[in-house]
Scaffold this motif. Structure first.
Motif, short mmCIF file in Angstrom:
data_model
loop_
_atom_site.label_atom_id
_atom_site.label_comp_id
_atom_site.label_asym_id
_atom_site.label_seq_id
_atom_site.Cartn_x
_atom_site.Cartn_y
_atom_site.Cartn_z
N LEU A 34 0.84 -1.21 0.00
CA LEU A 34 0.00 0.00 0.00
C LEU A 34 0.86 1.25 0.00
CD1 LEU A 34 -2.65 -0.99 2.71
CD2 LEU A 34 -2.76 -1.38 0.23
N ARG A 35 0.46 2.20 -0.82
CA ARG A 35 1.09 3.52 -0.82
C ARG A 35 -0.01 4.54 -0.53
NH1 ARG A 35 4.82 0.87 -0.61
NH2 ARG A 35 6.70 0.78 -1.88
N ILE A 36 -0.16 4.87 0.75
CA ILE A 36 -1.24 5.77 1.14
C ILE A 36 -0.71 7.20 1.10
CG2 ILE A 36 -2.95 6.29 2.93
CD1 ILE A 36 -3.25 3.45 1.81
N GLU A 40 -5.26 10.14 6.34
CA GLU A 40 -6.09 9.21 7.10
C GLU A 40 -5.49 7.80 7.06
OE1 GLU A 40 -7.06 11.42 4.78
OE2 GLU A 40 -9.25 11.56 4.74
N PHE A 42 -5.32 3.62 6.91
CA PHE A 42 -5.97 2.48 6.27
C PHE A 42 -6.46 1.56 7.38
CE2 PHE A 42 -5.80 -1.89 4.77
CZ PHE A 42 -6.44 -1.83 3.55
N LEU A 45 -9.84 5.12 5.83
CA LEU A 45 -10.00 6.12 4.76
C LEU A 45 -10.83 5.60 3.60
CD1 LEU A 45 -6.68 6.46 2.72
CD2 LEU A 45 -7.41 4.44 3.92
N LEU A 46 -10.99 4.28 3.50
CA LEU A 46 -11.77 3.72 2.38
C LEU A 46 -13.20 3.36 2.79
CD1 LEU A 46 -9.06 1.32 0.86
CD2 LEU A 46 -9.75 3.58 0.03
N LEU A 71 -8.11 5.32 -6.02
CA LEU A 71 -7.33 4.14 -5.67
C LEU A 71 -6.78 3.65 -7.01
CD1 LEU A 71 -8.71 1.51 -3.23
CD2 LEU A 71 -7.38 0.79 -5.18
N TYR A 135 -2.04 2.41 -4.74
CA TYR A 135 -1.93 3.80 -4.31
C TYR A 135 -3.30 4.33 -3.92
CZ TYR A 135 2.53 3.51 -6.79
OH TYR A 135 3.77 3.13 -7.22
N VAL A 136 -3.36 5.11 -2.86
CA VAL A 136 -4.58 5.85 -2.53
C VAL A 136 -4.17 7.32 -2.43
CG1 VAL A 136 -6.51 6.15 -0.95
CG2 VAL A 136 -5.50 3.88 -1.24
#
Ligand code: ZN
Length: 302
Positions: A34-36, A40, A42, A45-46, A71, A135-136
């Motif tokens: 994951l690349r946030i 917020e 994880f 945030l989703l 996303l 990515y998000v």
């Protein structure tokens, strides 16, 4: 990796299955995938966000979420998508986890992302090599996503004209296969379709771009459109689940050691840059003097 024709099918299927659904839960088997890019945490945030769009861009899949969030997934070498049907509410609650238990038998770290959806299937992004990235980002920041923000012309877009292709091709000093796979020039061609396109264009994979004459550039441009369109039609017709990669119709990729479907010569494999190319030494001669018979290209589309 799933290549453009695979992803066109994935995009079709996911759009029908998940657009309009609200995310009720999200989890990962490996947080390093994951690349946030937002503050917020994880998975909070989703959760609660509606999936508004699903769109392939180059070799990335982009999910537009409510609240100006995106996303974006780069599946890299072996990443794949999977839809797990919503499990019926069984009276015996001990029996409701069968699909999840089954998928858990694989390396749990291969689960890049799972999105649980309200009244819908569970969307999984699986990646055994864990080379892909999820990515998000805020929609306003999506151009900052590596590679994604710097891609060349999308091969399925109206912007992919002969003139645009000529511009991307001009002054290239590298081998034609490396050019085809340069995501900053063309979005996007991977190993399999680079081989198929070069076979269709009768070009040896190690040919230097500057050695290709204007007729060869025309043939290459037309081959890109034709090979991708035929592959998309084939994959759509087969209509397999999104986790299945349909490749058995390819003419050279994965066929080294087997006879060429056009001339019967044994298909060879050769190292080009960081990858291996499959090609036919007769249909794709290395020297230009053998480089004849354009009429065999067949129907050329404008
Ligand atoms: Zn051949």
């Amino acid at each position: 990796m799933p290549e453009l024709p695979d992803l066109v099918h994935v995009e079709d299927v996911l759009r029908k299955a998940i657009v309009g659904k609200t995310i009720t839960g999200a989890r990962t088997g490996d947080p390093t995938v994951l690349r946030i890019m937002v503050a917020e945490p994880f998975p909070a945030l989703l959760v609660g966000r509606r999936i508004e769009t699903v769109e392939r861009r180059g070799h990335f899949m982009r999910f537009g979420l409510a609240g100006e969030l995106v996303l974006v997934i780069n599946a890299m070498l072996v990443g794949r998508y999977k839809l797990l049907p919503r499990e019926p509410e069984a009276p015996n609650s001990g029996k409701t986890k069968s699909a999840k238990a089954k998928s858990a038998r694989q390396d749990p770290r291969a689960l890049g992302l799972a999105l649980e959806l309200e009244d819908g299937p569970e969307l999984q992004y699986l990646d055994e090599k864990r080379m892909g990235k999820v990515y998000v980002a805020r929609a306003a920041d999506e151009a900052k996503i590596p590679v994604y923000g710097a891609m060349g012309v999308d091969l399925m877009s109206p912007a992919f004209t002969r003139a645009a292709f000529g511009k991307a091709f001009a002054r290239r000093r590298d081998q034609v296969r490396a050019f085809l796979m340069d995501k900053q020039a063309l979005a996007s061609i991977g190993n399999a379709y680079a081989d198929e396109i070069l076979f269709a264009a009768h070009l040896h994979p190690k040919t230097f771009c500057r050695k290709i004459d204007p007729a060869g550039v025309d043939a290459l441009y037309q081959s890109i459109g034709r090979v991708l369109a035929q592959a998309i039609a084939e994959i759509r017709a087969r209509d397999q689940p999104v986790e299945i990669k349909v490749r058995d119709f390819l003419k050279v990729r994965g066929r080294d050691g087997k006879p060429c479907l056009v001339c019967g010569t044994t298909i060879r494999s050769v190292r080009v840059g960081a990858g291996d190319a499959c090609f036919c030494p007769i249909c794709q001669p290395e020297t230009r003097k053998l480089f004849v018979n354009w009429s065999q290209l067949g129907d050329r589309k404008a």
